[in-house]
Design an enzyme around this catalytic site. Sequence first.
Site, PDB file in Angstrom:
ATOM      1  N   ARG A 171       1.242   0.440  -4.089  1.00 18.87           N
ATOM      2  CA  ARG A 171       0.613  -0.639  -4.856  1.00 18.87           C
ATOM      3  C   ARG A 171       0.015  -0.098  -6.164  1.00 18.87           C
ATOM      4  NH1 ARG A 171      -4.216   0.504  -5.189  1.00 18.87           N
ATOM      5  NH2 ARG A 171      -4.412  -1.171  -6.713  1.00 18.87           N
ATOM      6  N   GLY A 172      -0.449  -1.040  -6.989  1.00 17.68           N
ATOM      7  CA  GLY A 172      -0.947  -0.681  -8.314  1.00 17.68           C
ATOM      8  C   GLY A 172       0.193  -0.902  -9.291  1.00 17.68           C
TER       9      GLY A 172
ATOM     10  N   ARG B  56       7.707  -7.866  -5.608  1.00 23.57           N
ATOM     11  CA  ARG B  56       6.424  -8.472  -6.012  1.00 23.57           C
ATOM     12  C   ARG B  56       6.660  -9.176  -7.340  1.00 23.57           C
ATOM     13  NH1 ARG B  56       0.863  -5.438  -5.310  1.00 23.57           N
ATOM     14  NH2 ARG B  56       0.139  -7.577  -5.112  1.00 23.57           N
TER      15      ARG B  56
ATOM     16  N   CYS C  30     -11.258  -4.116  -8.253  1.00 23.27           N
ATOM     17  CA  CYS C  30     -10.025  -3.674  -7.589  1.00 23.27           C
ATOM     18  C   CYS C  30      -9.842  -2.167  -7.763  1.00 23.27           C
ATOM     19  CB  CYS C  30      -8.832  -4.465  -8.102  1.00 23.27           C
ATOM     20  SG  CYS C  30      -7.357  -4.282  -7.058  1.00 23.27           S
TER      21      CYS C  30
ATOM     22  N   ASP D 259      -2.114  -6.214 -14.592  1.00 22.24           N
ATOM     23  CA  ASP D 259      -0.756  -6.255 -14.019  1.00 22.24           C
ATOM     24  C   ASP D 259       0.231  -6.761 -15.058  1.00 22.24           C
ATOM     25  OD1 ASP D 259      -2.749  -6.536 -11.648  1.00 22.24           O
ATOM     26  OD2 ASP D 259      -0.850  -5.855 -10.777  1.00 22.24           O
TER      27      ASP D 259
HETATM   28  P1  RI2 Z   1      -3.021   0.360 -12.380  1.00 26.15           P
HETATM   29  C1  RI2 Z   1      -3.318  -3.790  -9.052  1.00 26.15           C
HETATM   30  O1  RI2 Z   1      -2.587  -4.722  -8.336  1.00 26.15           O
HETATM   31  C2  RI2 Z   1      -4.668  -4.343  -9.503  1.00 26.15           C
HETATM   32  O2  RI2 Z   1      -4.599  -5.699  -9.905  1.00 26.15           O
HETATM   33  C3  RI2 Z   1      -4.949  -3.413 -10.648  1.00 26.15           C
HETATM   34  O3  RI2 Z   1      -5.963  -3.878 -11.512  1.00 26.15           O
HETATM   35  C4  RI2 Z   1      -3.584  -3.376 -11.328  1.00 26.15           C
HETATM   36  O4  RI2 Z   1      -2.642  -3.349 -10.252  1.00 26.15           O
HETATM   37  C5  RI2 Z   1      -3.344  -2.240 -12.291  1.00 26.15           C
HETATM   38  O5  RI2 Z   1      -3.366  -1.010 -11.621  1.00 26.15           O
HETATM   39  P2  RI2 Z   1      -2.277  -4.565  -6.722  1.00 26.15           P
HETATM   40  O6  RI2 Z   1      -1.000  -3.753  -6.625  1.00 26.15           O
HETATM   41  O7  RI2 Z   1      -1.615   0.293 -12.852  1.00 26.15           O
HETATM   42  O8  RI2 Z   1      -3.442  -3.930  -6.051  1.00 26.15           O
HETATM   43  O9  RI2 Z   1      -4.012   0.498 -13.513  1.00 26.15           O
HETATM   44  O10 RI2 Z   1      -2.038  -5.985  -6.249  1.00 26.15           O
HETATM   45  O11 RI2 Z   1      -3.225   1.419 -11.294  1.00 26.15           O
END
Ligand code: RI2
Length: 308
Positions: free
Chosen positions: A16-17, A59, A125, A194
């Site tokens: 994730r991220g 996603r 988050c 995102d």
């Molecule tokens: P980086 C995450 O989404 C969060 O919304 C976070 O702010 C964003 O991605 C950016 O993350 P999720 O995968 O790329 O937790 O900065 O749904 O790490």
Amino acid sequence: MSADDVAERISSMEIRGAAEIARQAALALKEEARSYSGSDLEELRSRVERGRDALLASRPTAISLWNGVQYVFKDTSKAVTADEYRDKVSENADRFVKRSKNALRTIGRLGANRIRDGDRVLTHCNSKAAIAVMAAAWEQGKRFEVFATESRPWRQGVLTANDLSELGIPVTMIIDSAVRYVMKDLDLVLVGADTIASNGAVINKIGTSQVALAAHEARVPFTVCAETFKFSPRTIYGELVKIEERDATEVVKEGEVPPQVKVFNPVFDATPPEYIDSIVTEIGVIPPYAAYQVIIKELGQEFIFNED
Ligand code: RI2
């Protein structure tokens, strides 16, 4: 690992991220290309494209995933042999990963200038881009403390608290609904993104827009940390960003409420540009209103006009 497996791990949030899913998708396509050792270019192409489709469906919201995948296909239409195609996909995937890691370092360095000694910073988050900024400021010797929201329902705030603690940065966890209560005592909000639309709106983890509203009311600068591949070329065509909705069981356990109770679980929301002080990117700290120019300059030629 096959592209299907990586897509499954992205869907289930094991990976994730926004930046990390893009990097892992790019590397999965490289693996997909290399797992076929034959010389039939069309067969190779269709295998990699099948992988691409699975990854893109994993996603729907983060444009980083789409931009990363597009990057991998750059110039692949020029390949006339399977070897050339395979090499191009591998080279592009590696280059994307390298560029994304370099971007994170630059964002850290630029964003660190926004943090002052003694600041109280809030983050929502778990954003590696926002954490890169805090890490760089801490490394420069600035001393500050961070408030990390829990971030229901996945509780990514626990990851943030761990990441910051490992760096030695003092961190206080709060529940999401405590944001307005603490805002009056804060100096800065730092969040990730995102997707950033051409009008400067930032799509980030659900609750971000409430944080922005509270920051706006308390006159606390609200800063977004995001690589340029989080900007969406598709919004230039007027496309709306699709907000992912996930399963009800992430919010309430099976049997916890009667079956007639509906559960709505949107995972992201949009913060309008008027609540955003600045966006820290690897090409500089910009106002949200510069999003259109970023898309044209950084992504336009590669992603819009010369799309493979
Ligand atoms: P980086 C995450 O989404 C969060 O919304 C976070 O702010 C964003 O991605 C950016 O993350 P999720 O995968 O790329 O937790 O900065 O749904 O790490």
